[in-house]
Design an enzyme around this catalytic site. Structure first.
Site, PDB file in Angstrom:
ATOM      1  CG  ASP A 187       2.574   6.134   2.718  1.00 56.02           C
ATOM      2  OD1 ASP A 187       1.493   5.614   3.037  1.00 56.02           O
ATOM      3  OD2 ASP A 187       3.591   6.103   3.432  1.00 56.02           O
TER       4      ASP A 187
ATOM      5  NE  ARG B  25       8.322   8.848   2.783  1.00 56.12           N
ATOM      6  CZ  ARG B  25       7.112   9.391   2.961  1.00 56.12           C
ATOM      7  NH1 ARG B  25       6.015   8.660   2.717  1.00 56.12           N
ATOM      8  NH2 ARG B  25       6.988  10.625   3.354  1.00 56.12           N
TER       9      ARG B  25
ATOM     10  NE  ARG C 113      -3.653  -2.225   2.443  1.00 55.22           N
ATOM     11  CZ  ARG C 113      -4.519  -2.488   3.403  1.00 55.22           C
ATOM     12  NH1 ARG C 113      -4.506  -1.769   4.520  1.00 55.22           N
ATOM     13  NH2 ARG C 113      -5.415  -3.442   3.262  1.00 55.22           N
TER      14      ARG C 113
END
Lengths: 264, 264
Positions: free
Chosen positions: A65, A211, A63
């Site tokens: 972002d 990230r 999923r």
């Protein structure tokens, strides 16, 4: 009810698997949203419904972002639609906007799930260097003006290889699950056009994990943290010790591996 | 009146020259438009006014069309503003959106004009090949699925070298001026990621000239036209014999050369 609905879907004749690329800039992530918010899944399901003639419910490998891109997102769905598998990509791409592309299509056994059958995933993160920003890469890389010490970054990144508790790089918003993951490969390539391409291949990833690793790694490249400190932060399992999350625009879901279960 | 206004502008203390890059996708070309239509020039003038404190009127080397990009657009303007020349790029980039970047700034004699002092220009045109489109290059290249015969395209492109009447590749919308131009260099590079990069360096270009050359060249690559036919179309000077104009998204104003007049 939910289980009954799933069984109903699985009773359909075919389990179609797609490999999808997209530029995530314009979308609120991959996962379906309530309009007027638009996610990649909303657009894909709408166009696939037109092609297959029944209600489409996608399951996805990851999923991503808002603003995150993909070259190798994998989705599957059950359908009674009859379009031959070798015509699906062309048909879908003729309806999809330019920023979403079906790269390949296949057909799998009923028990194949793009989400649950995944063995490992590879993410890529792009950092753009250079005295001035490049407007043509602004959507596709994190621009860092000061030259990064790539050797130090490579040394630091080595710490994530193998099996670790990645709580230090886990965002608070994620679903409750074990923070232990195994990283098989982690490299930094110095590519043309002053880009650094960081590639991480692992058994699975926590929410914002890549990230958060990149944000901390950039501080190693800038000399704010030593490579040894990066390793200490990982082993300390305390999110407050890691650096700020790197921007979404540099991140790509590059590849999902299903081993023998599916040859994408 | 117009001449008086020009004299008034030239009476200002400084003639500032900027080298500008932009992603043209979101703009209605370079040349200033009446709001709510927005061109690159509108944004640049607005931000430069904030920095320099007086009304800014840009002159530009080339008026790129809607969707056309630039790495080497050059503009100049007269100002009494006092910001040091080595701080202009950073100051401008801190105010500009991500899709417009000032790459360099300099100061020139009063009689230097980004438009009229240009000796030659280089345009680049990118064509994306590949079995499926790449969503990350959709804004930046013309996607052609069928493999192009690059050798045939190179042979055809040789015909434009030297001095010719380019009426065959001139759009009807252009200003009335001589259709004779000199092309110094015209190459096609096969770059990584299945891209063809066509680079044309010439004394000047007519309206839509590069895009009309590329549109016709693509038909050579597809086998629709022979290289010899491409040369005949050029020599025939009849626009109706050339192919459709190639899309704006593949075109870049790469470089403007001013010889000794300005060292950009």
């Amino acid at each position: 009810m939910k289980r009954e609905h799933k069984a109903e879907m699985k009773a359909r004749a075919r389990n179609i698997v797609l490999k999808v690329a997209y530029d995530g800039t314009a979308y609120h992530g991959f996962q379906r949203q309530t309009p007027p918010i638009v996610a990649v899944q909303n657009i894909l399901e709408e166009k696939l419904q037109t092609i297959f003639g029944d209600t489409i419910e996608l399951a996805a490998a990851g999923r991503t972002d808002a603003g995150v891109h993909a070259y190798g997102q994998v989705v599957n769905f059950f359908t009674d639609g009859r379009i031959p598998v070798d015509r699906i990509a062309r048909a879908a791409n003729s309806l999809l906007p330019d920023d979403i592309v079906v790269r390949a299509a296949g057909e799998a056994d009923t028990d194949f799930s793009a989400r649950h059958s995944a063995k490992s995933k590879t993410y890529v993160y792009r950092i753009q260097q250079g005295e001035v920003p490049d407007p043509m890469t602004a959507r596709y890389a994190w621009y860092i003006r000061r030259p990064l010490d790539v050797a130090a970054m490579r040394e630091a990144l080595g710490a994530i290889l193998g099996t670790h508790d990645f709580s230090a790089f886990r965002a608070s918003g994620g679903a409750p699950m074990s923070p232990v993951r195994t990283m098989y490969e982690a490299t930094i390539e110095e590519a043309a056009g002053q880009q650094l391409i960081c590639r991480i291949h692992g058994s699975g990833f926590l929410y914002h994990m890549v990230r958060n690793i990149i944000g901390t790694l950039a501080n190693v490249g800038l000399g704010v943290l030593t490579p040894a400190r990066f390793g200490e932060i990982l082993e300390g399992r305390d999110r407050t010790k890691a650096s700020a999350t790197a921007p979404a625009c540099g991140l790509y879901l590059e590849h999902v591996d299903y081993g023998e279960a599916f040859p994408f």
